[in-house]
Design an enzyme around this catalytic site. Sequence first.
Site, short mmCIF file in Angstrom:
data_model
loop_
_atom_site.label_atom_id
_atom_site.label_comp_id
_atom_site.label_asym_id
_atom_site.label_seq_id
_atom_site.Cartn_x
_atom_site.Cartn_y
_atom_site.Cartn_z
N LYS A 20 0.85 -1.19 0.00
CA LYS A 20 0.00 0.00 0.00
C LYS A 20 0.89 1.24 0.00
O LYS A 20 2.04 1.22 0.43
CB LYS A 20 -0.95 0.02 1.20
CG LYS A 20 -0.28 0.02 2.58
CD LYS A 20 0.13 1.39 3.11
CE LYS A 20 0.72 1.31 4.50
NZ LYS A 20 1.41 2.55 4.91
N ASP A 145 -1.91 -2.14 10.65
CA ASP A 145 -2.22 -2.11 9.22
C ASP A 145 -2.83 -3.41 8.70
O ASP A 145 -3.34 -3.45 7.58
CB ASP A 145 -0.96 -1.80 8.40
CG ASP A 145 -0.52 -0.35 8.51
OD1 ASP A 145 -1.30 0.48 9.00
OD2 ASP A 145 0.62 -0.04 8.09
#
Length: 300
Positions: A20, A145
């Site tokens: 990401k 995350d």
Amino acid sequence: MSFTPIIDAQGFAAFPAPAKLNLFLHITGRRADGYHLLESIFQLIDAHDTIWLRVRQDGQVIHHNPIENVPAESDLTVRAARLLQGHTQQQLGVDIRVEKRLPMGGGMGGGSSDAATVLLALNRLWSLNLSRQALMTLGLQLGADVPFFIFGRNALVEGIGEIMTPIETPVAHFVVLHPPVHVPTPAIFGDPELTRDTPSLKVALLEGRADQVELKNDLEPVAVRKFPQIAECIQWLSQYAPAKMTGSGSCVFAQFIADGAEKNASQNRANAVISCLPKEMTGFVSSTLSQHQLLDFASD
């Protein structure tokens, strides 16, 4: 379309663990317990690690190629498998191999994504049929995350990372540079000069007015002061497009948005930039993902 893994001669199945980028990262406050409140857009990209898994009948979880100087027991992929195993009282085990491509300590979520892919893939391989929310709750025990990668969609992320709102992002290509430094996240968040009061931009972002507001990374000024190599990469990349750091670093990126009039324009521009990369710098080109490849491995 459902993802179908490649299976090698030893019976290992290959599952992607995508990276990401934080298209921006603002610190909007701090809780009484010391945790920082953030606001960010998490963008999935097609750069990825590959997690190879093979079901075992004896209940053991074995990592076949642990990272040097990292005990297998501490590896997030092993911890994820054992967490899921314990939660579901699963009698099956798994063999694990990790094909590592994403920079470690780069702010791209590599370790968290690896853990999320193990949870998603074993949910299918072990026929557990856990919901996405159940897997996200488990994943939070492994890292802040991890739930995002299980959520599996590009998102506006708030709170300490646990509040996610799906958001549409433009098709784009990115030039990503990896400075040769490992940034300790606690040192960045603990710096007294870190900005901790950036106003929320949620309304503007959800109304599609991202081009009317300033999007930055509040962690970047602290990181570049501590690690000049990050500043050097940002300076070089900024010759071609606005560049910023992702996460708490060290990777930096520039975005090239696709032009509908010319399908390959953004990729061509990114490739042209990376072809000029100085020999002392490391980088690559990646493109946006609209969703995680294993999105349907958990039910909503």
